[in-house]
Design an enzyme around this catalytic site. Structure first.
Site, PDB file in Angstrom:
ATOM      1  N   GLU A 120       0.700  -0.957   0.181  1.00 58.26           N
ATOM      2  CA  GLU A 120      -0.080  -0.507  -0.164  1.00 58.26           C
ATOM      3  C   GLU A 120       1.098   1.228  -0.276  1.00 58.26           C
ATOM      4  O   GLU A 120       2.100   0.884   0.321  1.00 58.26           O
ATOM      5  CB  GLU A 120      -1.025  -0.134   0.996  1.00 58.26           C
ATOM      6  CG  GLU A 120      -1.500  -1.282   0.934  1.00 58.26           C
ATOM      7  CD  GLU A 120      -2.336  -0.811   2.872  1.00 58.26           C
ATOM      8  OE1 GLU A 120      -3.721  -1.639   3.282  1.00 58.26           O
ATOM      9  OE2 GLU A 120      -2.088  -0.721   3.906  1.00 58.26           O
ATOM     10  N   GLU A 151      -6.127   6.226   6.683  1.00 57.33           N
ATOM     11  CA  GLU A 151      -5.688   7.340   7.495  1.00 57.33           C
ATOM     12  C   GLU A 151      -6.313   8.927   6.294  1.00 57.33           C
ATOM     13  O   GLU A 151      -6.795   8.874   5.482  1.00 57.33           O
ATOM     14  CB  GLU A 151      -3.361   7.532   6.658  1.00 57.33           C
ATOM     15  CG  GLU A 151      -3.063   6.544   7.176  1.00 57.33           C
ATOM     16  CD  GLU A 151      -1.632   7.337   7.794  1.00 57.33           C
ATOM     17  OE1 GLU A 151      -1.887   8.009   8.461  1.00 57.33           O
ATOM     18  OE2 GLU A 151      -1.664   6.212   8.691  1.00 57.33           O
ATOM     19  N   LYS A 209       2.029   4.358   1.955  1.00 57.43           N
ATOM     20  CA  LYS A 209       2.155   5.085   2.908  1.00 57.43           C
ATOM     21  C   LYS A 209       2.172   6.346   3.161  1.00 57.43           C
ATOM     22  O   LYS A 209       2.946   6.907   2.328  1.00 57.43           O
ATOM     23  CB  LYS A 209       3.914   4.273   3.528  1.00 57.43           C
ATOM     24  CG  LYS A 209       3.722   5.084   5.032  1.00 57.43           C
ATOM     25  CD  LYS A 209       4.479   5.325   5.920  1.00 57.43           C
ATOM     26  CE  LYS A 209       4.579   5.156   6.662  1.00 57.43           C
ATOM     27  NZ  LYS A 209       3.435   6.147   7.222  1.00 57.43           N
TER      28      LYS A 209
END
Length: 503
Positions: free
Chosen positions: A210, A261, A212
């Site tokens: 993924e 996030e 970051k």
């Protein structure tokens, strides 16, 4: 039980580097304490009074008269009652009432007890590293395996509650503590990887990779139309992120818990600086909109998924939040892995996360099921002190003393200093903010309570006899401060040592 017994155990734990000895000392105390006193004792020993932060600083305590009790007599229950009274005092005249309570408290204790209470009230004991030791000690005191205690703590979010449950209800009661929509789960964290290739070799082919993101961790809970959003430290920020609440409320589900996030974007879709994202967490106002990127699903429509594999959780995530997934690829070959890493950097992000698709969700940094890879090594360290600058930095706090977290509950282990990367804005902020965290100073240095986390970029690590951890940072420079992290979430000394060549 007396406060003096808790203080003696705290001193015993702090005097040894042996993890086994620390756990044994905590276990013996927990076995002896009354169940009605257990929550208070556990909270004190990990530096977090069960009443929460009491808003008492060094300046207030320095003005309290010193009175030394001839013999220890202050019981845990009495001291806990004083703290509850302090926490409940507000409104007109509260300053004088709080002072009177503090005078009464400190008149009843010895010098050692006073020192312990000052560090507890001002946050100096709040290192968080003792949580792992305390979980093992709680299990040993209750004669239970450690895994059920650790799991219950992950779901309850409060070690004090978990302690009482383990003591009074045993394994059966701990098993009843499950994920509850609306109550935050302690987050699973990643370990730094030596390199992209090393992480891929370590975890194998069955991984997801993924982006970051340079954002802030969020955990989203929805039950019907009720939405709650928490930070990495389990702080409720729902009232300040209305756009995220509206987005989650519109997802095609009845209930869900998502991990992800959030960040603010420029008009060109690139990430804004981390500090701009964090500025939204303190206020619902502002022109910046936050965009969520989810990477895990812990619950969906009445079904808990924490014990399912990451692959199963990702399938559920795609079903409920497909348009808002973090960019990722599954089971890449070497070329695809490199391309995805390069794409993350080109898009303005930090690097990538590599995760084992067969792993289950577990709070904290246990094992290496999740690993983070960045172009340069970065570590999150604790600021232990700061030296006054000279030359154009005269009058400003400049050179940082940096420590890594001791996983065995001791104080942070110093691994280096740096003044590089500090802008004029950061220098001014440090000079204003750091004295609020001061424990003492000498002619050149202001020493701080271990609670401020800073992200440091470095070229590597080398062996060194200069610092107690046996390692030193190479070409360290400040990237940013991390108000979203506590000292308990800083990188460990083992993580720093793993960056040694061949480590």
């Amino acid at each position: 039980m007396l406060l003096a017994d808790v203080v003696a155990t705290s001193a015993q734990v702090g005097a040894t580097r042996s993890r086994k000895t620390k756990i044994a000392a905590l276990r013996d105390l927990l076995r002896a304490v009354e169940v009605t006193e257990l929550a208070a004792v556990v909270g004190w020993l990990v530096g977090e009074p069960r009443q929460g932060r009491l808003g008492i600083g060094w300046r207030t305590l320095s003005d309290i008269p010193t009175g030394v009790a001839a013999e220890p007599w202050a019981t845990i229950g009495w001291v806990d009652g004083q703290l509850s009274a302090l926490a409940g005092t507000s409104g007109t005249g509260s300053s004088s009432r709080r002072r009177a309570l503090l005078v009464e408290l400190f008149a009843a204790v010895s010098d050692d007890e006073r020192d312990f209470l000052i560090r507890l009230l001002t946050g100096e004991l709040r290192q968080g590293a003792l949580e792992g030791l305390m979980v093992e000690a709680l299990a040993a005191a209750a004669e239970l395996p450690v895994d059920p205690v650790r799991r219950a703590f992950m779901f309850s979010g409060r070690l004090t509650d978990t302690a009482v449950t383990a003591r009074t209800g045993g394994a059966a009661a701990l098993a009843d503590i499950r994920l509850t929509v609306g109550r935050p789960v302690r987050p699973m964290l990643a370990s730094p990887a030596e390199s992209l290739e090393a992480a891929h070799t370590d975890l194998g082919a069955d991984v997801v990779v993924e982006f970051k993101l340079d954002g802030a961790r969020i955990q989203v809970h929805r039950d019907g139309d009720h939405v709650t959003i928490y930070t990495r430290t389990l702080r409720d920020i729902t009232s300040g992120v209305g756009e995220l609440v509206d987005l989650v409320r519109a997802l095609p589900c009845r209930s869900v818990v998502l991990d992800g996030e959030t960040l603010a974007l420029t008009d060109f879709g690139r990430p804004r600086p981390f500090q701009e994202t964090m500025s939204r967490f303190g206020s619902a106002s502002g022109d910046l909109l936050l965009h969520p990127y989810f990477f895990d699903c812990l619950h969906l429509d009445g079904t808990d998924l924490v014990d399912e594999t990451l692959q199963t959780r990702l399938d559920a995530l795609a079903e409920v939040a497909g348009p808002h997934l973090i960019p990722s690829i599954r089971r890449p070959d070497a070329g695809q892995l490199t391309d995805h890493f390069d794409a993350a950097i080109d898009a303005g992000h930090e690097g990538v996360m590599i995760k084992d698709l067969t792993s289950v969700y577990a709070a904290g940094r246990r094992g290496k099921a999740w690993q983070k890879v960045k172009p340069e090594h970065t570590v999150d360290l604790v600021v232990l002190g700061v030296e006054w600058g000279y030359g154009r930095r005269t009058g400003l706090l400049s050179n940082l003393h940096l420590g890594a977290r001791d996983p065995d509950g001791g104080p942070p282990v110093m691994v280096g200093k740096t003044f590089k990367g500090l802008t004029d804005e950061l220098l001014a902020w440090q000079t204003e903010e750091f004295p609020r965290h001061e424990t003492h100073r000498d002619r050149t240095t202001v020493y701080l309570r271990p609670e401020i986390v800073v992200e440091i970029e470095l070229d590597g690590v080398q062996t060194s006899s200069r610092y107690p951890g046996g390692v030193a940072l190479r070409f360290a420079r400040v990237l940013r401060y991390r108000p979203d992290k506590t000292a308990a979430q800083a990188d460990t000394i083992e993580a720093v040592r793993s960056l040694l060549p061949g480590g």
